[in-house]
Design a protein around this motif. Structure first.
Motif, short mmCIF file in Angstrom:
data_model
loop_
_atom_site.label_atom_id
_atom_site.label_comp_id
_atom_site.label_asym_id
_atom_site.label_seq_id
_atom_site.Cartn_x
_atom_site.Cartn_y
_atom_site.Cartn_z
N ASN A 89 0.82 -1.22 0.00
CA ASN A 89 0.00 0.00 0.00
C ASN A 89 0.85 1.27 0.00
O ASN A 89 0.30 2.37 -0.09
CB ASN A 89 -1.02 -0.02 1.14
CG ASN A 89 -0.39 -0.27 2.49
OD1 ASN A 89 0.79 0.03 2.69
ND2 ASN A 89 -1.15 -0.84 3.41
N GLU A 90 2.17 1.12 0.05
CA GLU A 90 3.05 2.28 -0.15
C GLU A 90 3.61 2.32 -1.57
O GLU A 90 4.43 3.21 -1.89
CB GLU A 90 4.19 2.25 0.87
CG GLU A 90 3.67 2.45 2.29
CD GLU A 90 4.77 2.48 3.33
OE1 GLU A 90 5.89 2.02 3.04
OE2 GLU A 90 4.48 2.94 4.43
N GLY A 91 3.22 1.35 -2.40
CA GLY A 91 3.61 1.38 -3.81
C GLY A 91 4.90 0.65 -4.12
O GLY A 91 5.46 0.83 -5.20
N TYR A 92 5.37 -0.19 -3.20
CA TYR A 92 6.61 -0.94 -3.46
C TYR A 92 6.32 -2.39 -3.82
O TYR A 92 5.39 -3.00 -3.30
CB TYR A 92 7.53 -0.89 -2.23
CG TYR A 92 8.09 0.48 -2.00
CD1 TYR A 92 9.12 0.98 -2.81
CD2 TYR A 92 7.58 1.29 -0.99
CE1 TYR A 92 9.61 2.25 -2.62
CE2 TYR A 92 8.07 2.58 -0.79
CZ TYR A 92 9.10 3.05 -1.60
OH TYR A 92 9.59 4.31 -1.42
N LEU A 93 7.17 -2.92 -4.72
CA LEU A 93 7.12 -4.33 -5.08
C LEU A 93 7.62 -5.16 -3.90
O LEU A 93 8.67 -4.86 -3.32
CB LEU A 93 8.01 -4.58 -6.30
CG LEU A 93 8.15 -6.04 -6.74
CD1 LEU A 93 6.87 -6.55 -7.39
CD2 LEU A 93 9.33 -6.21 -7.71
#
Ligand SMILES: [Zn+2]
Length: 171
Positions: free
Chosen positions: A57-61
């Motif tokens: 949910n922070e946009g990291y893989l």
């Protein structure tokens, strides 16, 4: 439109993976390299290294062993996308060779690709430009079964009811 996908899969799976390790966040190609080495990932018959992934949910893989449940990879959190990813290593270094949105735990839409793309370009790592295989998930409004729509046939595999044209897996 950015949807945050909460876990919609089976409760017994959610409980069974509560103690499983969380997926490793990949902030750089070096992180990917370390994860592959430290967890002794092996290429499959096509020379690709498969893994389970989520976009947190922070946009990291985040990646985990390929047989991991997505809910475990995500540490139980909601995600921006999820699926299966296949890495290859060639003269340019690591690349994403294939990637899908296949996650029956989160049922992400193919439209979640743009979140995947943003995450991959933050690393950065070359990628195919879209999901190489797209899955369409729908929940049956009658019996609540989660279905994968095949051949554009919007019918529930269990009770044959019509499935809606719009995504409804979290209802
Ligand atoms: Zn049904």
């Amino acid at each position: 439109m950015s949807r945050l996908y909460r876990y919609v899969g089976a409760e017994d799976i959610r409980l069974s993976v509560a103690a499983s390790p969380v997926g490793i966040p990949i902030f750089s190609v070096n992180d990917l390299h370390n994860w592959i080495n430290q967890t002794m990932q092996k290429p499959n018959n096509w020379g690709l290294i498969p893994a389970t992934f989520v976009i947190d949910n922070e946009g990291y893989l985040r990646v985990a062993d390929r047989h991991s449940e997505h809910i475990a990879c995500a540490g139980g959190e909601s995600v921006l996308s999820a699926g299966e990813i296949f890495f290859t290593c060639n003269q340019h270094g690591f690349e994403v060779a294939e990637i899908t949105n296949q996650s029956t735990g989160y049922c992400p839409e193919s439209e979640s690709w743009f979140q995947v793309e943003k995450a991959l370009e933050k690393i950065p790592i070359l990628h195919p430009g879209n999901f190489t295989t797209e899955f369409i998930f729908r929940r049956c409004p009658v019996c609540r079964q989660l279905n994968i729509v095949k051949d554009e046939l919007f019918l529930c595999a269990v009770c044959n009811a019509n499935l809606p044209k719009i995504w409804n897996c979290d209802c």
